[in-house]
Design an enzyme around this catalytic site. Structure first.
Site, PDB file in Angstrom:
ATOM      1  NE  ARG A  52      -3.959   1.971   2.322  1.00 55.08           N
ATOM      2  CZ  ARG A  52      -4.266   2.675   3.405  1.00 55.08           C
ATOM      3  NH1 ARG A  52      -3.711   2.380   4.569  1.00 55.08           N
ATOM      4  NH2 ARG A  52      -5.137   3.649   3.350  1.00 55.08           N
ATOM      5  CG  HIS A  90      -1.198   5.478  -0.230  1.00 49.40           C
ATOM      6  ND1 HIS A  90      -1.969   6.293   0.593  1.00 49.40           N
ATOM      7  CD2 HIS A  90      -1.971   4.405  -0.514  1.00 49.40           C
ATOM      8  CE1 HIS A  90      -3.152   5.719   0.791  1.00 49.40           C
ATOM      9  NE2 HIS A  90      -3.171   4.566   0.130  1.00 49.40           N
ATOM     10  CG  HIS A 147      -8.160  -3.666  -1.924  1.00 48.28           C
ATOM     11  ND1 HIS A 147      -9.234  -2.835  -2.173  1.00 48.28           N
ATOM     12  CD2 HIS A 147      -7.113  -2.844  -1.659  1.00 48.28           C
ATOM     13  CE1 HIS A 147      -8.850  -1.580  -2.070  1.00 48.28           C
ATOM     14  NE2 HIS A 147      -7.568  -1.559  -1.764  1.00 48.28           N
ATOM     15  CG  ASN A 164      -0.654   9.348   2.448  1.00 54.35           C
ATOM     16  OD1 ASN A 164      -1.153   8.448   1.779  1.00 54.35           O
ATOM     17  ND2 ASN A 164       0.000  10.356   1.907  1.00 54.35           N
TER      18      ASN A 164
END
Length: 320
Positions: free
Chosen positions: A61, A65, A192, A92
């Site tokens: 992740r 980001h 995911h 974040n």
């Protein structure tokens, strides 16, 4: 006419610059300067994953980001005493510390053998691949040669990251900005299949007079038990209710069964234009793995700094 000629020139120059940046990334970029870099990072990732299951989804992740804001340049790693760096942005704050720790420890290990050579951006990219592979997912050759960015600003994050309630058009628009297709987007959403979410990120789908009809009723009941009204915001649930620790295509079979945790997940199946891709991945784990690997390589080219751009940080958490 002159204005249009000028505009075309800008577009051509920008496209050429982007192509040049991508062209300088190579899977063997450190073959002479730090030939063991991937083995070093892989060992750190392995050690970290043996300590905590959170390391895998947290590191993956973190990579997403990072790339979606300033490009893949490790700007997400910067710590600011004023609380105004990229990592401090509202979007974040839920990033798990284990992802940051994985990259910091990998950088320290690499620095011990190859000081001042390998960027934090490249280490994060390698680590993102390694956590996927170690979780049962595909392996791919990581393109290297990125340099670390010189900008990390919380104010530049908003509007650049997908949200749990994003619709298909918005998702496609965000990914398209990063030269990623709808198929790439659907494949990358498969991340995911590992990891977890805080209850408040999907509470609106289950705690209402009429729960989201795109959710399986039994799944709604389970989520309501795991995340009752007023639950501690620190409580989390697995995003994949079937094989949450394995990187596989269960994410897509869950979508077909109306068990996508976020609206932005389930919409991939409910929308006709992306449904076929979801079903294809649900029926073929190998097809998903190949598409995910290809999309990760493309994502890793987003906004890269090469050559004399940026810097090679000595410490991933601060500019030199």
């Amino acid at each position: 006419m002159e204005m249009w000629r000028g505009l075309c020139l800008v577009v051509v120059v920008a496209a050429a610059a982007m192509g040049a940046a991508e062209g300088q990334l190579q899977t063997d970029f450190y073959r002479f300067t730090c030939p063991n870099v991937e083995a070093i990072v892989q060992q750190v990732v392995s050690d970290k994953m043996s300590q905590t299951l959170v390391a895998a989804p947290a590191t993956l992740r973190l990579f997403f980001h990072d790339c979606f804001v300033e490009g893949c340049d490790a700007s997400i790693m910067i710590q600011s005493p004023n609380g105004d760096a990229e990592k401090d942005a509202q979007d974040n704050l839920s990033l798990a510390g284990d992802g940051f720790d994985t990259v910091i420890k990998a950088k320290q290990a690499v620095e011990a053998q190859c000081p001042g050579v390998v960027s934090c951006a490249d280490i994060l990219t390698i680590a993102a691949r390694d956590v996927v592979t170690a979780s049962g997912g595909p392996f791919w050759g990581v393109e290297l040669g990125r340099r670390d960015g010189l900008i990390s600003n919380a104010g530049r994050v908003s509007g650049n990251l997908p949200q749990p309630d994003s619709n298909l058009n918005l998702l496609n628009s965000m990914f398209r900005k990063n030269n990623l297709t709808q198929t790439d987007m659907v494949a990358l959403s498969g991340a995911h299949t590992i990891g977890f979410s805080h209850c408040d990120r999907f509470a609106n789908r289950i705690h209402s007079s009429s729960p989201d009809p795109s959710l399986d009723p039994d799944y709604v009941q389970k989520l309501m038990q795991d995340c009752p009204v007023g639950v501690d915001p620190a409580i989390v649930v697995d995003m994949d209710p079937t094989t949450p620790r394995v990187f596989d295509n269960a994410y897509y079979t869950n979508l077909v069964e109306k068990k996508g945790l976020f609206t932005s997940d389930e919409v991939l199946f409910t929308e006709p234009s992306s449904r076929g891709t979801v079903v294809g991945f649900a029926n073929d784990n190998g097809r998903f793995g190949k598409a995910f690997a290809e999309a990760m390589v493309k994502l890793g080219r987003t906004g890269v700094k090469v050559g004399f751009e940026g810097e090679i940080r000595r410490d991933c958490t601060m500019f030199n």
